[in-house]
Design an enzyme around this catalytic site. Structure first.
Site, PDB file in Angstrom:
ATOM      1  N   SER A  69     -33.962  63.340  42.522  1.00 36.15           N
ATOM      2  CA  SER A  69     -33.959  64.599  43.276  1.00 36.15           C
ATOM      3  C   SER A  69     -32.795  65.526  42.923  1.00 36.15           C
ATOM      4  CB  SER A  69     -33.962  64.333  44.783  1.00 36.15           C
ATOM      5  OG  SER A  69     -32.717  63.848  45.221  1.00 36.15           O
ATOM      6  N   LYS A 106     -27.689  65.373  48.493  1.00 39.88           N
ATOM      7  CA  LYS A 106     -28.299  66.695  48.317  1.00 39.88           C
ATOM      8  C   LYS A 106     -27.204  67.755  48.364  1.00 39.88           C
ATOM      9  CE  LYS A 106     -32.697  65.359  48.634  1.00 39.88           C
ATOM     10  NZ  LYS A 106     -32.504  63.986  48.193  1.00 39.88           N
TER      11      LYS A 106
END
Length: 148
Positions: A69, A106
């Site tokens: 990701s 993230k």
């Protein structure tokens, strides 16, 4: 020493170096990525990666990435992250977060008192944090260590 393992990250604590450990050999020559430079100017000294990468030992952890990701930010599967829990979270920082029972890494997006977790891969969705989420910003990524 493994501290915790989740689906996305495996956490490690920095190990105490022995006082007699001098670190790895470091050649301060500026390795050229273009044309070769003469090797006669180099200086040989010892380099401790702990001293280079860890600013606050008590608040620093390592975690191994699992997943894709964050590939756009240069964080690839199996990379080792250096995470400092003493750094204040801020917009655009890359953070390790605990979200609904799982750790994830993230980019933080903070705007108008709202928080989003932004992946760096278009195949993954942006996550908006709501009051219903169990959410903690666990630490800020300061460095990434890669194998080549």
């Amino acid at each position: 020493m493994i501290l915790h393992k989740s689906a996305n990250l495996t956490f490690f604590t920095p190990e105490d170096a022995h006082d007699d450990a001098l670190g790895a050999l470091f050649i301060d020559a500026g390795i050229s990525a273009g044309f070769p430079s003469p090797a006669e100017d180099f200086k040989e000294q010892r380099l401790s990666l702990d001293k280079e990468l860890i600013k606050n030992k008590e608040a620093t952890f390592f975690a191994r990435v699992s997943g894709q990701s964050m590939i756009g930010a240069g964080l690839d599967d199996n990379d080792l992250l250096v995470i400092d829990r003493s750094i204040e979270p801020a917009n655009n920082k890359i953070a390790v977060c605990f979200l609904d029972g799982e750790f994830t890494v993230k980019r933080l997006k903070v705007e108008n008192n709202e928080v989003w977790l932004q992946p760096e891969n278009p195949n993954y969705p942006i996550i908006k944090i709501t009051p219903e989420n169990e959410f903690v910003i666990w630490g800020i990524v300061t460095n990434v260590i890669k194998k080549v």
